[in-house]
Design a protein around this motif. Sequence first.
Motif, PDB file in Angstrom:
ATOM      1  N   ASP A  48       0.841  -1.201   0.000  1.00 14.33           N
ATOM      2  CA  ASP A  48       0.000   0.000   0.000  1.00 14.33           C
ATOM      3  C   ASP A  48       0.877   1.252   0.000  1.00 14.33           C
ATOM      4  O   ASP A  48       1.867   1.326   0.737  1.00 14.33           O
ATOM      5  CB  ASP A  48      -0.909  -0.005   1.229  1.00 14.33           C
ATOM      6  CG  ASP A  48      -2.064   0.979   1.128  1.00 14.33           C
ATOM      7  OD1 ASP A  48      -1.892   2.042   0.485  1.00 14.33           O
ATOM      8  OD2 ASP A  48      -3.119   0.713   1.707  1.00 14.33           O
ATOM      9  N   HIS A  49       0.506   2.247  -0.800  1.00 11.08           N
ATOM     10  CA  HIS A  49       1.318   3.475  -0.860  1.00 11.08           C
ATOM     11  C   HIS A  49       1.120   4.364   0.352  1.00 11.08           C
ATOM     12  O   HIS A  49       1.977   5.202   0.656  1.00 11.08           O
ATOM     13  CB  HIS A  49       0.987   4.260  -2.131  1.00 11.08           C
ATOM     14  CG  HIS A  49      -0.362   4.894  -2.124  1.00 11.08           C
ATOM     15  ND1 HIS A  49      -1.518   4.183  -2.376  1.00 11.08           N
ATOM     16  CD2 HIS A  49      -0.767   6.171  -1.885  1.00 11.08           C
ATOM     17  CE1 HIS A  49      -2.552   4.987  -2.301  1.00 11.08           C
ATOM     18  NE2 HIS A  49      -2.143   6.202  -1.998  1.00 11.08           N
ATOM     19  N   GLU A  50       0.005   4.205   1.055  1.00 11.27           N
ATOM     20  CA  GLU A  50      -0.235   5.013   2.250  1.00 11.27           C
ATOM     21  C   GLU A  50       0.614   4.513   3.412  1.00 11.27           C
ATOM     22  O   GLU A  50       0.941   3.329   3.504  1.00 11.27           O
ATOM     23  CB  GLU A  50      -1.710   4.941   2.654  1.00 11.27           C
ATOM     24  CG  GLU A  50      -2.673   5.507   1.622  1.00 11.27           C
ATOM     25  CD  GLU A  50      -2.689   7.020   1.602  1.00 11.27           C
ATOM     26  OE1 GLU A  50      -1.953   7.634   2.403  1.00 11.27           O
ATOM     27  OE2 GLU A  50      -3.440   7.583   0.793  1.00 11.27           O
ATOM     28  N   HIS A 247       6.159  15.289  -2.912  1.00 14.86           N
ATOM     29  CA  HIS A 247       7.419  15.069  -3.613  1.00 14.86           C
ATOM     30  C   HIS A 247       7.217  15.238  -5.123  1.00 14.86           C
ATOM     31  O   HIS A 247       6.198  14.815  -5.673  1.00 14.86           O
ATOM     32  CB  HIS A 247       7.917  13.651  -3.327  1.00 14.86           C
ATOM     33  CG  HIS A 247       9.369  13.459  -3.586  1.00 14.86           C
ATOM     34  ND1 HIS A 247       9.897  13.414  -4.860  1.00 14.86           N
ATOM     35  CD2 HIS A 247      10.420  13.290  -2.747  1.00 14.86           C
ATOM     36  CE1 HIS A 247      11.197  13.228  -4.794  1.00 14.86           C
ATOM     37  NE2 HIS A 247      11.551  13.145  -3.517  1.00 14.86           N
ATOM     38  N   PRO A 248       8.175  15.872  -5.815  1.00 11.48           N
ATOM     39  CA  PRO A 248       8.022  16.049  -7.268  1.00 11.48           C
ATOM     40  C   PRO A 248       7.950  14.735  -8.038  1.00 11.48           C
ATOM     41  O   PRO A 248       7.510  14.721  -9.190  1.00 11.48           O
ATOM     42  CB  PRO A 248       9.246  16.877  -7.662  1.00 11.48           C
ATOM     43  CG  PRO A 248      10.222  16.710  -6.549  1.00 11.48           C
ATOM     44  CD  PRO A 248       9.401  16.534  -5.314  1.00 11.48           C
ATOM     45  N   ILE A 258      -4.415  11.049  -7.008  1.00 12.19           N
ATOM     46  CA  ILE A 258      -5.513  10.624  -6.149  1.00 12.19           C
ATOM     47  C   ILE A 258      -6.201  11.831  -5.517  1.00 12.19           C
ATOM     48  O   ILE A 258      -7.426  11.908  -5.436  1.00 12.19           O
ATOM     49  CB  ILE A 258      -4.995   9.674  -5.059  1.00 12.19           C
ATOM     50  CG1 ILE A 258      -4.398   8.417  -5.694  1.00 12.19           C
ATOM     51  CG2 ILE A 258      -6.106   9.301  -4.083  1.00 12.19           C
ATOM     52  CD1 ILE A 258      -3.684   7.520  -4.709  1.00 12.19           C
ATOM     53  N   ASN A 259      -5.404  12.799  -5.071  1.00  4.77           N
ATOM     54  CA  ASN A 259      -5.902  14.019  -4.452  1.00  4.77           C
ATOM     55  C   ASN A 259      -4.793  15.062  -4.501  1.00  4.77           C
ATOM     56  O   ASN A 259      -3.740  14.815  -5.107  1.00  4.77           O
ATOM     57  CB  ASN A 259      -6.367  13.760  -3.004  1.00  4.77           C
ATOM     58  CG  ASN A 259      -5.299  13.043  -2.185  1.00  4.77           C
ATOM     59  OD1 ASN A 259      -4.107  13.369  -2.264  1.00  4.77           O
ATOM     60  ND2 ASN A 259      -5.717  12.053  -1.407  1.00  4.77           N
ATOM     61  N   MET A 260      -5.009  16.225  -3.879  1.00  4.74           N
ATOM     62  CA  MET A 260      -4.000  17.276  -3.964  1.00  4.74           C
ATOM     63  C   MET A 260      -2.696  16.901  -3.260  1.00  4.74           C
ATOM     64  O   MET A 260      -1.634  17.456  -3.556  1.00  4.74           O
ATOM     65  CB  MET A 260      -4.539  18.586  -3.384  1.00  4.74           C
ATOM     66  CG  MET A 260      -4.816  18.579  -1.895  1.00  4.74           C
ATOM     67  SD  MET A 260      -5.386  20.183  -1.310  1.00  4.74           S
ATOM     68  CE  MET A 260      -3.926  21.204  -1.510  1.00  4.74           C
ATOM     69  N   GLY A 261      -2.760  15.912  -2.371  1.00  4.56           N
ATOM     70  CA  GLY A 261      -1.546  15.451  -1.717  1.00  4.56           C
ATOM     71  C   GLY A 261      -0.719  14.543  -2.590  1.00  4.56           C
ATOM     72  O   GLY A 261       0.427  14.231  -2.271  1.00  4.56           O
ATOM     73  N   ASP A 262      -1.299  14.117  -3.714  1.00  9.21           N
ATOM     74  CA  ASP A 262      -0.621  13.196  -4.613  1.00  9.21           C
ATOM     75  C   ASP A 262      -0.006  13.956  -5.778  1.00  9.21           C
ATOM     76  O   ASP A 262      -0.101  13.553  -6.931  1.00  9.21           O
ATOM     77  CB  ASP A 262      -1.628  12.150  -5.116  1.00  9.21           C
ATOM     78  CG  ASP A 262      -0.946  10.995  -5.834  1.00  9.21           C
ATOM     79  OD1 ASP A 262       0.203  10.679  -5.488  1.00  9.21           O
ATOM     80  OD2 ASP A 262      -1.574  10.426  -6.751  1.00  9.21           O
TER      81      ASP A 262
END
Length: 276
Positions: A48-50, A247-248, A258-262
Amino acid sequence: MADRPMQQSHTTALPDFVEETDLALSRFGGRICFATDDWFAAAENLLDHEEPIFIPDKFTAYGKWMDGWETRRKRTAGHDWCIIKLAFPGRILGVGVDTSFFTGNYVPRCSIQAASYIDDNEPIALQKLAAARTEVPGGDKIGSKASEEEMTLAASVHSDSWETILPFTPLGAGYKDTCHNYFAIEATERFTHLRLNMFPDGGIARLRVYGIVARAWHLVPATQVVDLAAVENGGKAIGCSDKHYGHPRNLINPGRGINMGDGWETARKLTRPPVL
């Protein structure tokens, strides 16, 4: 990550290889082909990436819900293990074995073996095993173990003879100061599959496999247009002015964010003028 009782946590510098691509993430196509046991928590959680989380009052019919892969105590000869197909074949520079929140039930020792299948041709046995796992939702795998037929299919791949890239190695418990176990890998080959061995059983929250993507370019038609910056083609972010919120490397991930955090987001500069 859990706080160790009566002890102060400390931080250490991360190894350079954590800036490389995670070759095993499930969101990019990494998958579990086989696991000996998924009694308390399914092996799919490893990829999982989270970051792992802990919910104190969440339980299942089989015990405490945990965000990772957790097997039951061994009552038979052997140890638990799983086979992973990497999302991106590549050269592995380092791994991160995260035991977050597994404190009294963490895996005390592990090892990792690796294989490279020519032209990315996965053995039929692994394809069958992976397909069978895909048919069962992750949560429904808990409370189960591999059947005799699945054990026979997995044994036919002879993954116990794959190259050892991480030897029998102690792990730290899932407390904040010991949960992140990083190991440099010296192998130079291009790998497509891993075998993660638990000694003997227990829980691991996440497995990160950091490396350099090595696509099989001879399988790509000469006339095919490709995105040369994409992570699946070997692109990577090698530097930036700021990565406070994201992260860039997220800019070149497959698919939509997925969202603004991605994505890549920087911190507001404190040197900005008060009136623009």
